[in-house]
Design a protein around this motif. Structure first.
Motif, PDB file in Angstrom:
ATOM      1  N   VAL A   1       0.845  -1.202   0.000  1.00  0.00           N
ATOM      2  CA  VAL A   1       0.000   0.000   0.000  1.00  0.00           C
ATOM      3  C   VAL A   1       0.878   1.249   0.000  1.00  0.00           C
ATOM      4  CG1 VAL A   1      -1.757   1.287   1.270  1.00  0.00           C
ATOM      5  CG2 VAL A   1      -1.867  -1.210   1.171  1.00  0.00           C
ATOM      6  N   MET A   2       1.947   1.215   0.778  1.00  0.00           N
ATOM      7  CA  MET A   2       2.834   2.381   0.848  1.00  0.00           C
ATOM      8  C   MET A   2       3.433   2.696  -0.521  1.00  0.00           C
ATOM      9  SD  MET A   2       6.321   2.876   3.058  1.00  0.00           S
ATOM     10  CE  MET A   2       7.180   1.668   2.039  1.00  0.00           C
ATOM     11  N   TRP A   3       3.965   1.660  -1.200  1.00  0.00           N
ATOM     12  CA  TRP A   3       4.582   1.890  -2.500  1.00  0.00           C
ATOM     13  C   TRP A   3       3.536   2.193  -3.568  1.00  0.00           C
ATOM     14  CZ3 TRP A   3       9.315   3.266  -3.297  1.00  0.00           C
ATOM     15  CH2 TRP A   3      10.289   2.934  -2.344  1.00  0.00           C
ATOM     16  N   ALA A   4       2.320   1.657  -3.412  1.00  0.00           N
ATOM     17  CA  ALA A   4       1.240   2.023  -4.343  1.00  0.00           C
ATOM     18  C   ALA A   4       0.900   3.498  -4.196  1.00  0.00           C
ATOM     19  CB  ALA A   4       0.003   1.164  -4.097  1.00  0.00           C
ATOM     20  N   SER A   5       0.938   4.002  -2.965  1.00  0.00           N
ATOM     21  CA  SER A   5       0.659   5.419  -2.752  1.00  0.00           C
ATOM     22  C   SER A   5       1.729   6.294  -3.381  1.00  0.00           C
ATOM     23  CB  SER A   5       0.548   5.718  -1.250  1.00  0.00           C
ATOM     24  OG  SER A   5       1.819   5.697  -0.615  1.00  0.00           O
TER      25      SER A   5
END
Length: 606
Positions: free
Chosen positions: A252-256
């Motif tokens: 989720v962090m890298w998708a953000s």
């Protein structure tokens, strides 16, 4: 003797020559692109490279943008102190790449946007777009300050050059080729800088293998030191790095970062076809795998050399982020020019990220703030506006480096910034793209609630760092050190914070060991979920979204997914043909759609 502590050598003349040559070469590429495109001075050319870029250079630029000086310096120190669990982010990169390529890229590409935050106005309202853009500007300025500070710290450690002199020089070089060359200069300079970064890691690993008797010996030392125990399946969300925090929270962090961050969106929408845009993200995934693998193995190499004489505990360096620069001068100073290559690697990573940030900040400022207020600006005025904003944001990023110098470990600090700000923003985008019942009121309230709660837990975690049993620092020794610098540091085995060497406050509030100890990798997930849930509830309470007034192109389509098109080709040929057209169509052809009509009118006025 290598690995036994004490002062190390400083830069030689050849190191300065190699370092200067690489930096001049990088700036030269940017200036060449500026000269080459002198006849094409439109705003679209400056901000999006004329939407005619291809997959491979864009992929390398995507990788270089966030695999920066922070990766070069911070990731090896992470592996040295906490083990190779950071390697598991490779899984997160794969998930992120698939989500970005199959969900976000087709939608943004179909809408023909320049600023990622245009979508927020299309789906919700103008105020939400302004808030989203403002959040991005604050986040990017803070992050870029960290990125500038990282290599300046390395240069200060290795060469003794004035720290602030290096900071200003970094910003000045980026300002020059960003101002003159635009996105094309940024992307093609990133290609060279990516190669230099990887070469720096290879030099460290190769020399370490020679000194330690081979890669097998490094691996054996890492295993004996507990550095290879990466699969921790403890579901505790308070533990800093586990399999679940990295794969779930990290995805989720890298998708953000890659799905909605303007620096990244601006790159893949500059590709000439949707196929190139998707391919750029998948090639970027491989680049991320290679980079993080080399960075982590560099950290394991450092542990093999310093397993019995930790430079930090021994007082040879003052912060964890100085460990790798110290190692470079300890083991590579006998080869004149190689330390210069390493410093150029860290510096190149910084140039790529800073230039990307400046270009993206200019894009969102022009699209989200200036054009709505000054629609009658001429092309010449827009050109000067772009160049002036490049100088302004370059200066701002240099100033933010001063704030970054107070934030401790650069790697976690950088990722925490993205989690606290990009997490709620990602939730807002998903709320609009996936849920047709969400409305602007729900989006605004959900974003505010998600941002407030995420900042609360994130900032609380910085003030009251989690205890050692949650961060799991691994044992290091000074038994073989033959000298000290006369300084006293707490040993890593008892560190209470992965962020700073300062002791924790004597009085810790009740929330310090629970709420504030949430893994920093989960900040983005927490912010996204909070925004989506609260946004949906408020939307339902306030009447939901009137479907007849919502453009269906603003939602994710199943036909956007490659797997859907392949699996249903025989049953849905019309859908497939349409998808294939979009995969191969030139980027500018999207201006013929109804969705792009406003952008065409805007371009005509320009």
């Amino acid at each position: 003797m290598v690995g036994t502590g004490g002062p190390v050598a400083t830069f030689s003349v050849w190191d300065y020559v190699v370092f200067a040559g690489i930096i001049v070469g990088a700036a030269g590429i940017g200036l060449f692109q500026a000269t080459r495109g002198r006849k094409e001075t439109s705003s679209a050319e400056f901000l999006l490279g004329g939407r005619q870029m291809t997959a491979v250079p864009v992929a390398m630029s995507l990788t270089a943008s966030f695999m920066s000086g922070i990766t070069v310096i911070g990731t090896p120190a992470e592996a040295y102190r906490f083990g190779a669990a950071f390697w598991l982010f490779g899984i997160s990169y794969a998930i992120m790449s698939a989500v970005s390529a199959e969900i976000f890229v087709p939608l943004f590409y179909r809408l023909g946007i320049t600023s990622a935050y245009e979508y927020l106005e299309m789906r919700f309202s103008r105020p939400i777009r302004v808030i989203g853009t403002s959040m991005y500007i604050v986040q990017t300025a803070l992050y870029t300050g960290l990125v500038i500070y990282a290599p300046a710290l390395a240069l200060n450690q290795i060469t003794g050059l004035n720290l602030w002199g290096v900071l200003v020089a970094t910003g000045a070089v980026c300002i020059i080729y960003c101002t003159l060359g635009g996105l094309k200069a940024v992307i093609w300079t990133d290609v060279l800088q990516m190669v230099v970064m990887l070469a720096g890691f290879v030099a460290v690993i190769a020399r370490g293998a020679v000194l330690q008797g081979g890669l097998a010996k490094i691996w054996e030392d890492a295993e004996q030191g507990g550095r290879l125990e990466v699969f921790d399946f403890d579901p505790d969300p308070l533990k800093r790095h586990t399999f679940w925090t990295i794969t779930v929270g990290g995805s989720v962090m890298w998708a953000s970062i890659y799905s909605i961050n303007q620096s990244q969106v601006q790159r893949y929408i500059s590709c000439k076809t949707l196929g190139h845009a998707k391919m750029a993200l998948y090639v970027n995934m491989v680049g991320l795998w290679i980079t993080v693998s080399l960075a982590v193995f560099s950290g394991l190499t450092m542990f093999s050399i310093y397993k019995n004489c930790d430079p930090l505990t021994n007082g040879d360096v003052g912060t964890p982020d100085q460990l790798l620069p110290y190692l470079v001068m300890d083991i590579l100073a006998v080869y004149p020019g190689i330390p210069g290559l390493f410093v150029a690697a860290a510096y190149s990573g910084t140039l790529s990220t800073v230039s990307s940030s400046i270009n993206a900040l200019v894009a969102v400022t022009v699209e989200d703030f200036i054009l709505p207020l000054g629609k009658n600006l001429t092309e010449k005025q827009m050109t000067w506006m772009n160049m002036g904003l490049s100088v302004f944001f370059g200066a701002l990023c240099i100033g933010m480096a001063g704030v970054a110098s107070l934030m401790g470990s650069i790697l976690q600090a950088a990722l925490s910034i993205f989690g606290m700000i990009s997490g709620p923003l990602l939730g807002l985008y998903l709320l609009g793209m996936l849920f047709r019942t969400s409305n602007s009121t729900g989006g605004l309230v959900g974003l505010i609630i998600g941002l407030v709660l995420t900042l609360w837990v994130g900032i609380g975690g910085q003030i009251y760092p989690p205890p050692a049993e949650k961060t799991n620092p691994l044992h290091l020794s000074t038994v073989d050190c033959n000298s000290t610098m006369g300084q006293t540091y707490t040993t890593p085995a008892s560190w209470t914070s992965p962020v700073t060497l300062t002791p924790q406050p004597d009085v810790r509030p009740p929330l310090a060991d629970s709420w504030y100890s949430l893994s920093y990798v989960y900040l983005a997930l927490f912010g996204s979920l909070t925004t989506i849930v609260s946004g949906l509830l408020v939307s339902v309470i306030t009447g939901g979204c009137k479907q007849e007034k919502t453009n269906p192109d603003l939602f994710v389509r199943s036909s956007d997914l490659i797997c859907f098109s392949w699996c249903h080709k025989s049953k849905a040929s019309d859908v497939t043909e349409k998808a294939d057209f979009h995969m191969e169509a030139d980027n500018p052809t999207f201006k013929d759609s109804d969705i792009m009509s406003n952008d065409v009118e805007k371009a005509t006025k320009l």
